[in-house]
Scaffold this motif. Structure first.
Motif, short mmCIF file in Angstrom:
data_model
loop_
_atom_site.label_atom_id
_atom_site.label_comp_id
_atom_site.label_asym_id
_atom_site.label_seq_id
_atom_site.Cartn_x
_atom_site.Cartn_y
_atom_site.Cartn_z
N THR A 1 0.85 -1.19 0.00
CA THR A 1 0.00 0.00 0.00
C THR A 1 0.89 1.24 0.00
O THR A 1 2.08 1.19 0.35
CB THR A 1 -0.89 0.04 1.26
OG1 THR A 1 -0.07 0.21 2.41
CG2 THR A 1 -1.70 -1.23 1.39
N LYS A 2 0.32 2.37 -0.37
CA LYS A 2 1.09 3.60 -0.37
C LYS A 2 1.59 3.94 1.03
O LYS A 2 2.70 4.44 1.20
CB LYS A 2 0.24 4.75 -0.92
CG LYS A 2 -0.07 4.62 -2.41
CD LYS A 2 -0.90 5.80 -2.91
CE LYS A 2 -1.17 5.67 -4.40
NZ LYS A 2 -2.02 6.79 -4.90
N LEU B 1 6.71 3.83 4.70
CA LEU B 1 7.23 3.60 6.04
C LEU B 1 8.65 3.07 5.99
O LEU B 1 9.00 2.31 5.09
CB LEU B 1 6.34 2.60 6.79
CG LEU B 1 4.92 3.04 7.12
CD1 LEU B 1 4.13 1.88 7.70
CD2 LEU B 1 4.93 4.22 8.08
N PRO B 2 9.47 3.41 6.98
CA PRO B 2 10.80 2.81 7.06
C PRO B 2 10.71 1.35 7.48
O PRO B 2 9.76 0.95 8.17
CB PRO B 2 11.50 3.64 8.15
CG PRO B 2 10.38 4.14 9.01
CD PRO B 2 9.22 4.37 8.07
N TYR C 1 4.15 3.76 16.20
CA TYR C 1 4.39 2.80 15.11
C TYR C 1 3.06 2.36 14.49
O TYR C 1 2.91 2.32 13.27
CB TYR C 1 5.15 1.63 15.73
CG TYR C 1 5.56 0.51 14.83
CD1 TYR C 1 6.65 0.61 13.98
CD2 TYR C 1 4.88 -0.72 14.88
CE1 TYR C 1 7.06 -0.46 13.20
CE2 TYR C 1 5.28 -1.79 14.11
CZ TYR C 1 6.37 -1.65 13.27
OH TYR C 1 6.77 -2.72 12.51
N HIS C 2 2.08 2.07 15.34
CA HIS C 2 0.77 1.66 14.82
C HIS C 2 0.07 2.83 14.11
O HIS C 2 -0.55 2.64 13.06
CB HIS C 2 -0.12 1.15 15.96
CG HIS C 2 0.36 -0.13 16.57
ND1 HIS C 2 0.77 -1.22 15.83
CD2 HIS C 2 0.49 -0.50 17.88
CE1 HIS C 2 1.13 -2.20 16.64
NE2 HIS C 2 0.97 -1.79 17.88
N VAL C 3 0.15 4.03 14.71
CA VAL C 3 -0.49 5.19 14.08
C VAL C 3 0.08 5.42 12.69
O VAL C 3 -0.67 5.65 11.72
CB VAL C 3 -0.33 6.44 14.97
CG1 VAL C 3 -0.83 7.69 14.24
CG2 VAL C 3 -1.08 6.26 16.29
#
Length: 373
Positions: A7-8, A13-14, A123-125
């Motif tokens: 996904t975009k 994300l790193p 991290y979840h956000v």
């Protein structure tokens, strides 16, 4: 031939994780740590009754765990004086945080937390495309008033607050949290992480009010109960808020042994009191070691002590690296002004003897490195 696209959000994300585990650090070092004092685990372990419960349940591991965690939820409901419908169990607080963020956060949704607070929530956000606003700690405490202001200004859907908090170990009394709850903006849910609540002073936890759909309380068996390796936690909240977890949670995320272990742990109140006493003794010992070396221990309501190294973030990081090189696994806060500190988990007498022996040369090495720089 090409594989499926990310996904975009995921593509942006790193490729990282919130923490480097001590096992990974040991592999990098090529040797084991002599004192594991960085992950806020309970070195005192679980109750002997928990170990017996695990042994008795072990032959049944061919079966999935009860996807409803019925018996555990019933015991927790009785323990807290709430209804079973007001409790959901999950794979530690981390797993529950993932579910609550998945339920409420999508691209463009605002979320508020403290700068330096538990990074797994962030991290979840990020993983669901949320917009994160951070407010600084104030006097080494999370700042409820600043969190509320930021939530009001940004129209935040979630506020994350831990009480007691990690990484500073500080806490607010229940009245401060109750006042914060009373001032929550409409449409905002307070995610109150109480992972260390069993180790905190009396009067830290507000009374549980499951009639309020704006608060969800996160608890765990990882800390005071000594079961970090079992990965089991739970959330308490208004029945409708809890029911929403059924839309997204991993229904087989808690193994059979973990459920039986948690039942035994909850029932053994005598062991919990032993652990509380051991933690208090270890906190005093760590604070004493810090003072003996000219450092300042911060008051702690958790199973770790955060120590002010007194010379800024670079010095604290150099001290940490010097301790790790000597086989002492610790961690440190990563955001200002907390990153002037190191953080040391409560340990056995032998663990703390090793920390006490390693700290003076680590400080000398760090001081020499700073002077040379």
């Amino acid at each position: 031939m090409s594989g499926a696209k990310l996904t975009k959000i995921a593509e942006a994300l790193p490729s990282t994780v919130p923490f480097v585990g001590p096992e990974a650090a040991e592999r990098q070092r090529g040797t084991a740590f002599t004192a594991r004092l960085g992950a806020n685990e309970s070195v005192y372990g679980p109750s002997p009754k928990v170990l017996r419960a695990i042994e008795a349940a072990a032959p049944d591991v061919w079966m999935y765990g009860d996807p409803e965690s019925h018996d555990l939820r019933r015991a927790l409901a009785l323990h807290h004086g709430v209804e079973m419908s007001e409790i959901v169990c999950g794979a530690g607080i981390d797993g529950l945080l993932n579910s609550i963020v998945r339920l409420h956060v999508e691209p463009g949704v605002s979320v508020v937390t403290s700068d330096g607070a538990y990074p797994t929530f962030n991290y979840h956000v990020a993983g669901y495309g949320g917009t994160l606003t951070k407010v600084p700690f104030r006097d080494d405490h999370e700042d409820p008033e600043a969190l509320l202001r930021a939530a009001t200004e940004t129209g935040a859907r979630l506020i994350y607050l831990s009480n007691p908090d990690n990484p500073m170990g500080s806490h607010h009394p229940a009245q401060v949290i109750d006042d914060m709850i009373a001032d929550l903006p409409d449409g905002c849910l307070l995610v109150l992480d109480e992972a260390y609540i069993e180790l905190a002073p009396d009067g830290t936890a507000p009374l549980i009010d499951t009639s309020n759909p704006q608060v969800i309380r996160m608890r765990t068996f990882s800390k005071a109960y000594g079961m970090a390796g079992m990965r089991i936690g739970y959330a308490i909240g208004e029945a409708g808020v809890i029911r929403s977890f059924e839309k997204v949670r991993n229904h087989f995320g808690i193994g059979r042994l973990s459920q039986q272990a948690a039942l035994a742990a909850l029932a053994d109140t005598e062991w919990l009191e032993i652990v509380r006493a051991e933690v208090a003794r270890a906190r005093d010992r760590i604070a004493g070691i810090a003072r003996e070396n000219g450092l300042t221990p911060l008051p702690s309501a958790t199973n770790f002590v955060t120590i002010d190294c007194g010379r800024g973030a670079e010095f604290a990081k150099t001290v940490l690296d010097a301790l790790v090189a000597r086989g002492i696994f610790i961690r440190m806060p990563f955001a200002e002004p907390g990153n002037r500190c190191i953080r040391v988990s409560c340990g056995t007498d032998q663990d703390l003897d090793r920390f006490a022996a390693a700290l003076p040369p680590a400080l000398a090495e760090a001081g020499s490195a700073m002077n040379d720089g």
